[in-house]
Every structure is written in C-alpha cells, then in structure tokens.
Design a protein around this motif. Sequence first.
Motif, PDB file in Angstrom:
ATOM      1  N   GLU A 150      -4.369   2.346   7.838  1.00 40.34           N
ATOM      2  CA  GLU A 150      -5.513   1.856   7.306  1.00 40.34           C
ATOM      3  C   GLU A 150      -5.642   0.187   7.354  1.00 40.34           C
ATOM      4  OE1 GLU A 150      -7.923   3.407   6.172  1.00 40.34           O
ATOM      5  OE2 GLU A 150      -7.148   5.433   5.434  1.00 40.34           O
TER       6      GLU A 150
ATOM      7  N   THR B 140      -6.512  -1.665   2.632  1.00 42.18           N
ATOM      8  CA  THR B 140      -5.889  -0.845   1.446  1.00 42.18           C
ATOM      9  C   THR B 140      -6.080  -1.453   0.243  1.00 42.18           C
ATOM     10  OG1 THR B 140      -3.574  -1.798   1.820  1.00 42.18           O
ATOM     11  CG2 THR B 140      -4.119   0.362   3.034  1.00 42.18           C
TER      12      THR B 140
ATOM     13  N   ARG C 178      -6.680   3.946  -1.532  1.00 45.11           N
ATOM     14  CA  ARG C 178      -6.443   4.176  -0.209  1.00 45.11           C
ATOM     15  C   ARG C 178      -5.174   3.466   0.332  1.00 45.11           C
ATOM     16  NH1 ARG C 178     -10.576   1.424   2.124  1.00 45.11           N
ATOM     17  NH2 ARG C 178     -12.160   2.777   2.009  1.00 45.11           N
ATOM     18  N   THR C 179      -4.369   4.366   0.618  1.00 46.41           N
ATOM     19  CA  THR C 179      -3.084   3.799   1.089  1.00 46.41           C
ATOM     20  C   THR C 179      -2.818   4.431   2.704  1.00 46.41           C
ATOM     21  OG1 THR C 179      -2.112   5.962  -0.051  1.00 46.41           O
ATOM     22  CG2 THR C 179      -1.935   4.036  -1.201  1.00 46.41           C
ATOM     23  N   ARG C 180      -1.546   4.004   3.076  1.00 48.96           N
ATOM     24  CA  ARG C 180      -1.363   4.496   4.449  1.00 48.96           C
ATOM     25  C   ARG C 180      -0.819   5.983   4.505  1.00 48.96           C
ATOM     26  NH1 ARG C 180      -0.553  -1.583   4.932  1.00 48.96           N
ATOM     27  NH2 ARG C 180      -2.500  -2.109   5.955  1.00 48.96           N
TER      28      ARG C 180
ATOM     29  N   HIS D  18     -14.896   0.147  -0.249  1.00 47.84           N
ATOM     30  CA  HIS D  18     -14.061   1.287  -0.318  1.00 47.84           C
ATOM     31  C   HIS D  18     -14.506   2.388   0.645  1.00 47.84           C
ATOM     32  CE1 HIS D  18     -11.676  -0.847  -3.239  1.00 47.84           C
ATOM     33  NE2 HIS D  18     -12.627  -0.998  -3.806  1.00 47.84           N
TER      34      HIS D  18
ATOM     35  N   GLY E 235      -8.255  14.379  -1.587  1.00 49.35           N
ATOM     36  CA  GLY E 235      -7.197  13.694  -1.797  1.00 49.35           C
ATOM     37  C   GLY E 235      -6.290  13.848  -3.194  1.00 49.35           C
TER      38      GLY E 235
ATOM     39  N   SER F  23       0.735  -1.358   0.039  1.00 45.11           N
ATOM     40  CA  SER F  23      -0.003  -0.145  -0.026  1.00 45.11           C
ATOM     41  C   SER F  23       0.743   1.086  -0.144  1.00 45.11           C
ATOM     42  CB  SER F  23      -0.944   0.100   0.756  1.00 45.11           C
ATOM     43  OG  SER F  23      -0.838   1.008   2.184  1.00 45.11           O
TER      44      SER F  23
ATOM     45  N   GLN G 181     -17.369   6.167  -5.401  1.00 40.93           N
ATOM     46  CA  GLN G 181     -16.401   6.191  -4.461  1.00 40.93           C
ATOM     47  C   GLN G 181     -15.887   7.695  -4.064  1.00 40.93           C
ATOM     48  OE1 GLN G 181     -15.745   3.623  -2.867  1.00 40.93           O
ATOM     49  NE2 GLN G 181     -16.566   1.971  -4.675  1.00 40.93           N
TER      50      GLN G 181
ATOM     51  N   GLU H  57     -15.127   4.868   3.572  1.00 41.16           N
ATOM     52  CA  GLU H  57     -14.069   5.520   4.401  1.00 41.16           C
ATOM     53  C   GLU H  57     -14.567   5.207   6.064  1.00 41.16           C
ATOM     54  OE1 GLU H  57     -11.593   7.001   3.035  1.00 41.16           O
ATOM     55  OE2 GLU H  57     -12.667   6.229   1.287  1.00 41.16           O
ATOM     56  N   HIS H  58     -13.813   5.817   6.856  1.00 35.36           N
ATOM     57  CA  HIS H  58     -14.166   5.463   8.121  1.00 35.36           C
ATOM     58  C   HIS H  58     -15.383   5.937   8.861  1.00 35.36           C
ATOM     59  CE1 HIS H  58      -9.870   4.695   7.982  1.00 35.36           C
ATOM     60  NE2 HIS H  58      -9.568   5.974   7.409  1.00 35.36           N
TER      61      HIS H  58
ATOM     62  N   ARG I 171      -5.772  10.473  -4.579  1.00 29.50           N
ATOM     63  CA  ARG I 171      -6.972   9.863  -5.312  1.00 29.50           C
ATOM     64  C   ARG I 171      -7.537  10.596  -6.355  1.00 29.50           C
ATOM     65  NH1 ARG I 171     -11.409   8.245  -0.651  1.00 29.50           N
ATOM     66  NH2 ARG I 171      -9.595   7.089   0.079  1.00 29.50           N
TER      67      ARG I 171
END
Length: 492
Positions: free
Chosen positions: A208, A211, A217-219, A115, A363, A32, A292, A117-118, A366
């Motif tokens: 995350e 990922t 979505r990466t760290r 995918h 992002g 990721s 997304q 989000e939090h 993104r």
Amino acid sequence: MAKITKLDDIVSLCKRRGFIFQSSEIYGGLASCYDYGPLGVELKNNVKKAWWKATVQMRDDIVGLDSSILMHPLVWKASGHTDKFADLIAECKKCNTRTRVDHLKEKIAEQSQEHTEHIAIDTAIAAAGELSNKTCPNCGSVGKFTEPMPFKLMFETQMGANVDDSMTLQLRPETAQGIFANFRNVLDTARVRIPFGIAQIGKSFRNEVTTKAFIFRTREFEQAELEFFCQPGTDEDWFGRWKELRFNWYTDLGIRKENLRLREHSGDELAHYAKACVDVEYKFPFGSGDWQELEGIANRTDYDLRQHQRGMRTLNKWFENGRDLANIELAEEAGDYQSGPLSYFDDEQKARYIPYVIEPSAGIDRSALAFLVDAYDEEQVRSETRNLLRFHPALAPIKVAVFPLVKRDGLPDIAHNICNDLKKHFNCFYDEKGAIGRRYRRQDEAGTPFCVTVDGQTKEDKTVTVRDRDSMDQIRVSTDQMLSYFREKLET
Ligand code: GAP
C-alpha cells in the motif's frame, strides 16, 4: 475532535492490555505492520470463528478451503492483477515523497483524511486532474509533482535457490484467486451443486502507498472471502441476499446499526472484474470521522473463471517464451468458452455454462478494529472512570475470570479448581493479584463478560459471586449450576 481521541484511546488500550503491538518494536518498529498479543489473538480468532460458523458450519451449500499464499504467476496474469493492480502515484520533486494522486488535495488541512480503497487507474487520472495546484502532504509544497505513474501493489519474492531456475512470484493480494484456481478440484471432489460457495480465510499482502489508522489499512492483513457460484441470471438475486446476510452478521455480533451502512459503488468506482459492488461501511472514528469500507460485496460475473480458462491455454506459450510474462497475452478462447474446462454441467437445466460469482470479501483485521471501536465505552462510576469493552460474548477473548477474594483460607485452591473445570468449555482466566475492585476493572478493559469470585461463603454453601461486566450486577450462583448458567449466557 472527540472521535480522534477515541481512536487514540483504543490504540493505547490495545497496547496496555496486550491486544495489539507494533511489529518489531524492539528494533524501532516496522511501519504499518502489527502483532496481535495474548488478548488480540483470541479476539481475532473469535472473529474468524464467527465468520466460519456463519459462512461454512451453519450452511449446507458452502465448503471451506485453505490455499497457498504463493501461486503460479499466470494466476495473477489471468486475474488481471499483473497488469491492473496498481495505484497511480506522483512524487514530490522537493521531498521525494510519493503520494496516491487520488489522495492529493489542494489545501494541506484536508490531507491525511483519506482512506479510500484502490480505484481504477482511469478514475484515478480523472480524480487527479491538474496536479499544479495540489499540495504535498509531507512538505507542503504546491504543484511540485512528477507526472503520475502506476505503482504496482503486489509484493515480489524469489522461489528457488539457484539463479538459473529461480522464479519471481507474488505474494497474493487477495485470497479469492486461490478459490477460483481450485474451482474444478472442489467441484470434482466435494459433491457440490450450483448454487454453492467456497470460503477461505487467510493472509493477503499489498504494498500500500498509504497506510494509516492503526490496523485499518496495513501491508499484511487477513481476509475472509466467499466466492458463491450461481447460475447466470440468478446472480442479482444472490447479490441481494448476500448484502443482507453480511450486514446482519455484523449487527448480530453487536455492531450498532447506526454505525453500519451499505453503499453501492458508482460505475467508475467498480473494479475491473465487477458488474456491481456494494460496501459494508462502518463509521470509524478517524480521518474526517467518516464512513469507511469494512467489506466489499461484488458481483464478479463469470470474469475470473473465464480468465483462468484462457490462462490455462496460455501455459504452453509461457514455457515457449522462457517464462517471460511481459509479452504474453492470454490465449484467445477457442470455440465455445461455455464448454471449457472450468464450465459446469447443470443437471436440472440440462445446460453447460460458466457460473457467475457473488463475492463477499471481508477484512479480519478491519472487522476486529470495528468490533473494538464499537465495544469501547467509558463510564463514570462514582469518582472513577471505568473503561470497558462491551464485546459480544462470542468475540470476548476471555469469557470468565475467576478470583479468590483473598489469598488464604483455601480460597485459591477452590478458585483454581473452578477455573480449570470451566476451561474445558471456554477461555477462562485466573487472577489472585491485587484488590478485587482492580481485578474487576482489568477484566472490564479486556471485555470479559463475567467474573466469578470465591469467598468465605463458598466454603459454606458452595455458591460464588458472579459479576456481570455491563451492568456490574452481582448475583450468587451455585457451583453446580455455574456451567449451565454460563453456557446459556455465553450462547456456547
Ligand atoms: N477479493 C476482493 C478484494 O480483495 P478488496 O475490497 O480489495 O476486495 C476486501 O478487499 C477487504 O479486505 C476490504 O473490505 C478490507 O476489509 C480488507 N482489506 C483490503 N486491503 C486491506 C489492507 N491494506 N489492510 C487491511 N485490510 C484490507
């Protein structure tokens, strides 16, 4: 299925043409994490430039900031991240893999399409429901999960060389808090008046649990965030304006309207700080081919500035407790919080208040992925397939490529000179290797809007061939007119 193939095609083009590489690839890669190659870094810089231009350069009411990644731990305590920035996970007792409970599905076929989000922990618990019929996405076991537990998303690191005085810090999970922590500094130095905004682009880090999908979505990732401060009561109006402005930013840079939409959050989806939130969503070609999140636009009210006012009062307790955050509650607001150190005196209203905040938070990685996906095209040209990236000129990594038709008769010197002249104004690339058709194809894949070819006729009448990436039309342009021709076409 076609959509999944499309993301694979883009990943392979990104590798082949030097846009994006796996991080630490020579050591087998680091999950990721991604590196932007020569074309990728130009694309990413152009996305950032376009955001900065629209958000800071073109406006009188927004100023910029570049705050540090490492901040005082009380920042994260006050913002709520220390206590609330977690995903709810469960571990499969059979294979020990941890999965976000809101991503667990009953059937294995539905896995790996998530995918989201939090979401708030309470919502996650409700979404998780009964885990006894849920399937492990790794080994396929059903109902073999531990009780759900929170998993903290902030990375930790140590500051200081000595054990005694080293302290644990967090890598920022959003750039926004650097803006709130500097609200007073900017207010006191930048001659700004409400309504005004502070904008910042920078790296953020989240550990995350899930990922996926390349750079989606990466760290470690980059955010472009604006905190727009306004008078309470005007917040809903500004929220509406920023929704429109941010939607138009993407379409102005070439994203097709049919691939972009705004989606309002329902009440239980809202982050702990938000009164309202809308996502700008893009129709990405992965997972279920679904919409997304590209960017979140939130009405954060006066939550953050109020919290930091309380945090400032907590500081003394923090020293008394030997810097132990665990048992520290944020100090209660003493007296009228509206006149606290992070309040604003409004000359026109003759009133002091804590401003409300509208936050468009995008992002960069993104967005870069969305611009790549939207620009990607395959075209049948005679018996060949032409792969190309139809980037908006502002985003194209290379604006003009310059070729000598052949490597003799003095043509390379003329082409070099043209390239060097144009380089003073925008990013250009010189190439003399291979057949001219192949050189055009390489630039199509890089998304270069124009190619200039120097040939025998150039020596006679000082004209060159200019080829357009999208139409493949070729016209002759005089070398005297070339700069103004490209300036107009590239809108620089
Ligand atoms: N300050 C508000 C905030 O950070 P967010 O919705 O968590 O809100 C904003 O993040 C944007 O940052 C997202 O819309 C997305 O574009 C980007 N982002 C968040 N987490 C990311 C990740 N793990 N990888 C790549 N981009 C991410």
